[in-house]
Design a protein around this motif. Structure first.
Motif, PDB file in Angstrom:
ATOM      1  N   ASN A 251      10.557  10.167   1.924  1.00 33.56           N
ATOM      2  CA  ASN A 251       9.599   9.902   3.002  1.00 33.56           C
ATOM      3  C   ASN A 251       8.363  10.788   2.852  1.00 33.56           C
ATOM      4  OD1 ASN A 251       8.619   8.688   5.298  1.00 33.56           O
ATOM      5  ND2 ASN A 251       9.684  10.081   6.690  1.00 33.56           N
ATOM      6  N   ARG A 252       7.813  10.796   1.668  1.00 31.77           N
ATOM      7  CA  ARG A 252       6.722  11.726   1.356  1.00 31.77           C
ATOM      8  C   ARG A 252       5.491  11.505   2.236  1.00 31.77           C
ATOM      9  NH1 ARG A 252       3.412   9.634  -3.866  1.00 31.77           N
ATOM     10  NH2 ARG A 252       3.037   7.555  -3.074  1.00 31.77           N
ATOM     11  N   LEU A 253       4.768  12.557   2.449  1.00 29.23           N
ATOM     12  CA  LEU A 253       3.472  12.493   3.124  1.00 29.23           C
ATOM     13  C   LEU A 253       2.617  13.600   2.510  1.00 29.23           C
ATOM     14  CD1 LEU A 253       2.037  10.934   5.501  1.00 29.23           C
ATOM     15  CD2 LEU A 253       2.455  12.981   6.852  1.00 29.23           C
TER      16      LEU A 253
ATOM     17  N   LEU B 126       0.813  -1.228   0.000  1.00 35.73           N
ATOM     18  CA  LEU B 126       0.000   0.000   0.000  1.00 35.73           C
ATOM     19  C   LEU B 126       0.845   1.277   0.000  1.00 35.73           C
ATOM     20  CD1 LEU B 126      -3.029  -0.767   2.355  1.00 35.73           C
ATOM     21  CD2 LEU B 126      -2.889  -0.883  -0.134  1.00 35.73           C
ATOM     22  N   ILE B 127       0.349   2.283  -0.690  1.00 32.78           N
ATOM     23  CA  ILE B 127       1.028   3.586  -0.722  1.00 32.78           C
ATOM     24  C   ILE B 127       0.087   4.721  -0.314  1.00 32.78           C
ATOM     25  CG2 ILE B 127       2.831   3.021  -2.427  1.00 32.78           C
ATOM     26  CD1 ILE B 127       0.812   4.468  -4.470  1.00 32.78           C
ATOM     27  N   ASN B 128      -1.115   4.337   0.086  1.00 33.13           N
ATOM     28  CA  ASN B 128      -2.012   5.380   0.607  1.00 33.13           C
ATOM     29  C   ASN B 128      -3.101   4.786   1.496  1.00 33.13           C
ATOM     30  OD1 ASN B 128      -3.437   4.622  -2.184  1.00 33.13           O
ATOM     31  ND2 ASN B 128      -4.973   5.578  -0.885  1.00 33.13           N
TER      32      ASN B 128
ATOM     33  N   ILE C 243      -3.232  10.620 -17.549  1.00 32.33           N
ATOM     34  CA  ILE C 243      -2.174   9.624 -17.349  1.00 32.33           C
ATOM     35  C   ILE C 243      -1.179  10.237 -16.359  1.00 32.33           C
ATOM     36  CG2 ILE C 243      -0.403   8.235 -18.463  1.00 32.33           C
ATOM     37  CD1 ILE C 243      -1.867   8.631 -21.127  1.00 32.33           C
ATOM     38  N   HIS C 244      -0.946   9.550 -15.257  1.00 36.29           N
ATOM     39  CA  HIS C 244      -0.052  10.092 -14.233  1.00 36.29           C
ATOM     40  C   HIS C 244       0.550   8.966 -13.408  1.00 36.29           C
ATOM     41  CE1 HIS C 244      -3.898   9.581 -12.084  1.00 36.29           C
ATOM     42  NE2 HIS C 244      -3.214   9.548 -10.950  1.00 36.29           N
ATOM     43  N   ARG C 245       1.573   9.294 -12.652  1.00 33.23           N
ATOM     44  CA  ARG C 245       2.100   8.360 -11.647  1.00 33.23           C
ATOM     45  C   ARG C 245       2.688   9.165 -10.493  1.00 33.23           C
ATOM     46  NH1 ARG C 245       7.685   5.634 -14.145  1.00 33.23           N
ATOM     47  NH2 ARG C 245       8.562   7.536 -15.024  1.00 33.23           N
ATOM     48  N   GLY C 246       2.644   8.571  -9.304  1.00 32.39           N
ATOM     49  CA  GLY C 246       3.281   9.183  -8.131  1.00 32.39           C
ATOM     50  C   GLY C 246       4.754   8.813  -8.151  1.00 32.39           C
ATOM     51  N   LEU C 247       5.604   9.743  -7.735  1.00 30.76           N
ATOM     52  CA  LEU C 247       7.046   9.468  -7.677  1.00 30.76           C
ATOM     53  C   LEU C 247       7.429   9.346  -6.203  1.00 30.76           C
ATOM     54  CD1 LEU C 247       8.122  12.030 -10.408  1.00 30.76           C
ATOM     55  CD2 LEU C 247       7.843   9.549 -10.669  1.00 30.76           C
TER      56      LEU C 247
ATOM     57  N   ILE D 229     -11.047  15.226  -9.512  1.00 27.72           N
ATOM     58  CA  ILE D 229      -9.840  16.051  -9.398  1.00 27.72           C
ATOM     59  C   ILE D 229      -9.190  15.880  -8.018  1.00 27.72           C
ATOM     60  CG2 ILE D 229      -8.915  18.392  -9.658  1.00 27.72           C
ATOM     61  CD1 ILE D 229     -10.423  17.600 -12.149  1.00 27.72           C
ATOM     62  N   HIS D 230      -7.886  15.655  -8.043  1.00 31.53           N
ATOM     63  CA  HIS D 230      -7.119  15.596  -6.796  1.00 31.53           C
ATOM     64  C   HIS D 230      -6.546  16.969  -6.474  1.00 31.53           C
ATOM     65  CE1 HIS D 230      -6.378  11.225  -5.880  1.00 31.53           C
ATOM     66  NE2 HIS D 230      -7.070  11.169  -7.008  1.00 31.53           N
ATOM     67  N   PHE D 231      -6.629  17.346  -5.222  1.00 32.61           N
ATOM     68  CA  PHE D 231      -5.956  18.547  -4.716  1.00 32.61           C
ATOM     69  C   PHE D 231      -4.893  18.033  -3.755  1.00 32.61           C
ATOM     70  CE2 PHE D 231      -8.790  22.002  -6.126  1.00 32.61           C
ATOM     71  CZ  PHE D 231      -9.769  21.226  -6.721  1.00 32.61           C
ATOM     72  N   ARG D 232      -3.651  18.003  -4.231  1.00 28.64           N
ATOM     73  CA  ARG D 232      -2.566  17.401  -3.433  1.00 28.64           C
ATOM     74  C   ARG D 232      -1.849  18.445  -2.594  1.00 28.64           C
ATOM     75  NH1 ARG D 232       1.184  12.430  -4.607  1.00 28.64           N
ATOM     76  NH2 ARG D 232      -0.952  11.685  -4.489  1.00 28.64           N
ATOM     77  N   ILE D 233      -1.753  18.133  -1.295  1.00 27.24           N
ATOM     78  CA  ILE D 233      -1.134  19.050  -0.342  1.00 27.24           C
ATOM     79  C   ILE D 233       0.015  18.317   0.347  1.00 27.24           C
ATOM     80  CG2 ILE D 233      -1.594  20.403   1.770  1.00 27.24           C
ATOM     81  CD1 ILE D 233      -4.666  20.175   0.581  1.00 27.24           C
TER      82      ILE D 233
ATOM     83  N   TRP E 280       2.274   4.099 -14.025  1.00 26.05           N
ATOM     84  CA  TRP E 280       1.432   5.011 -14.792  1.00 26.05           C
ATOM     85  C   TRP E 280       0.010   4.468 -14.796  1.00 26.05           C
ATOM     86  CZ3 TRP E 280       3.142   9.566 -16.452  1.00 26.05           C
ATOM     87  CH2 TRP E 280       4.496   9.739 -16.743  1.00 26.05           C
ATOM     88  N   HIS E 281      -0.934   5.353 -14.677  1.00 25.53           N
ATOM     89  CA  HIS E 281      -2.340   4.924 -14.739  1.00 25.53           C
ATOM     90  C   HIS E 281      -3.251   6.125 -14.948  1.00 25.53           C
ATOM     91  CE1 HIS E 281      -1.751   6.194 -10.581  1.00 25.53           C
ATOM     92  NE2 HIS E 281      -3.049   6.384 -10.499  1.00 25.53           N
ATOM     93  N   ARG E 282      -4.489   5.821 -15.263  1.00 25.52           N
ATOM     94  CA  ARG E 282      -5.596   6.762 -15.124  1.00 25.52           C
ATOM     95  C   ARG E 282      -6.468   6.138 -14.051  1.00 25.52           C
ATOM     96  NH1 ARG E 282      -6.752   9.822 -20.001  1.00 25.52           N
ATOM     97  NH2 ARG E 282      -5.556   9.125 -21.794  1.00 25.52           N
ATOM     98  N   ASP E 283      -6.972   6.900 -13.092  1.00 31.23           N
ATOM     99  CA  ASP E 283      -7.800   6.292 -12.033  1.00 31.23           C
ATOM    100  C   ASP E 283      -9.011   5.565 -12.627  1.00 31.23           C
ATOM    101  OD1 ASP E 283      -5.953   7.596 -10.469  1.00 31.23           O
ATOM    102  OD2 ASP E 283      -7.419   8.465  -9.092  1.00 31.23           O
ATOM    103  N   ILE E 284      -9.505   6.073 -13.741  1.00 31.43           N
ATOM    104  CA  ILE E 284     -10.722   5.522 -14.347  1.00 31.43           C
ATOM    105  C   ILE E 284     -10.514   4.076 -14.817  1.00 31.43           C
ATOM    106  CG2 ILE E 284     -10.335   6.266 -16.761  1.00 31.43           C
ATOM    107  CD1 ILE E 284     -13.254   7.229 -16.780  1.00 31.43           C
TER     108      ILE E 284
HETATM  109  O1  LIG Z   1       1.082   9.595  -5.413  1.00 33.18           O
HETATM  110  C1  LIG Z   1       0.894   8.464  -5.837  1.00 33.18           C
HETATM  111  O2  LIG Z   1       1.599   7.509  -5.516  1.00 33.18           O
HETATM  112  C2  LIG Z   1      -0.198   8.195  -6.808  1.00 33.18           C
HETATM  113  C3  LIG Z   1      -1.171   9.263  -6.862  1.00 33.18           C
HETATM  114  C4  LIG Z   1      -2.294   8.909  -7.734  1.00 33.18           C
HETATM  115  O3  LIG Z   1      -2.174   8.128  -8.610  1.00 33.18           O
HETATM  116  C5  LIG Z   1      -3.572   9.514  -7.549  1.00 33.18           C
HETATM  117  O4  LIG Z   1      -3.700  10.334  -6.646  1.00 33.18           O
HETATM  118  O5  LIG Z   1      -4.498   9.170  -8.302  1.00 33.18           O
END
Ligand SMILES: O=C(O)CCC(=O)C(=O)O
Length: 247
Positions: free
Chosen positions: A207-209, A50-52, A199-203, A135-139, A111-115
């Motif tokens: 120690n991201r949060l 898990l990453i979230n 199309i996106h991916r988390g990097l 839409i994600h609002f990342r903080i 890489w993915h699209r959430d859909i």
């Molecule tokens: O930050 C990530 O590891 C992935 C983020 C992501 O894919 C999302 O928020 O949909």
């Protein structure tokens, strides 16, 4: 170009220094406490992949006071203004997520699209991204490598290489580099708004949060995904502004 037009063209908006340090202090302490509890409870899945975590506003790890503080943060005026610029019609609060690094330091990003995880056919996905928005609002609370994304793909379908990569076809794997990828590095206090359809991916790393607030169009399809426990009660709403964001 104003923010509405810019978002509509590229599918993301980056706001450096959106929050002052003191504006993050209270929710950071709530979320860190939540995160430590969550890890104890989900140790196995955390160590495996898990990453979230998600649904923080309905978690038993936070108190009533903390839940209200999260809702107050979510509904503050300056964020509401950005939300208004992105959703021409009504926006609906969907959920929260907290992103962290994988336990396994060599676990690969993807890489993915959430859909693509909704069970829709590819043909339905192609149609759906033309009109529906999540839409994600990342903080981010710490400096991080951020998100890599392909601008414009919130409305446009993949090039062949991109589709092969995120769907693991024709010898590609989802962590392969993509030529059109653009990295948006993030610092504490920044806000990154991006479409979950793109199309996106988390990097990973550092120690991201990062706390993600997720909003969607007010559409029956999305309403069915909403757990009302994640939304404020009538009594809580009386202590909030901008309650139109909720059910
Ligand atoms: O930050 C990530 O590891 C992935 C983020 C992501 O894919 C999302 O928020 O949909």
């Amino acid at each position: 170009m104003n923010t509405t037009a810019l978002f509509s063209t590229q599918g993301y908006l980056y706001f450096p220094h959106f929050y002052a340090d003191h504006e993050l202090a209270e929710i950071e302490s709530i979320l860190l406490h939540f995160h430590n509890q969550w890890i104890k409870e989900h140790q196995d899945e955390y160590e495996k992949r898990l990453i979230n975590s998600h649904s923080i506003t309905s978690s038993s790890f936070i108190s009533e006071r903390e839940r209200l503080a999260l809702f107050q943060f979510i509904t503050q005026a300056k964020l509401r203004e950005v939300i208004g610029g992105i959703f021409p019609e009504k926006a609906l609060f969907l959920n929260t997520q907290l992103f962290f690094d994988p336990y396994n330091p060599v676990q690969k990003n993807y890489w993915h699209r959430d859909i693509q995880y909704t069970g829709m056919s590819l043909a339905e996905q192609k149609e759906s991204i033309k009109t529906q928005q999540v839409i994600h609002f990342r903080i981010p609370f710490r400096a991080e490598e951020g998100i890599e994304l392909i601008a414009g793909t919130h409305r446009e379908w993949d090039l062949q290489e991109e589709e092969d990569t995120r769907l693991c076809l024709n010898g590609k794997t989802p962590s392969d580099p993509l030529a059109r990828g653009k990295q948006i590095k993030l610092n504490r206090g920044d806000l990154l708004v991006f479409s979950a359809n793109m199309i996106h991916r988390g990097l990973y790393g550092n120690n991201r949060l990062a706390f993600d607030l997720i909003f969607c169009d007010d559409h029956p399809h999305f309403r069915s995904f909403i757990d009302s426990n994640n939304h404020p009660s009538s009594a809580e709403k009386q202590q909030l502004n901008h309650t139109d964001l909720f059910l």
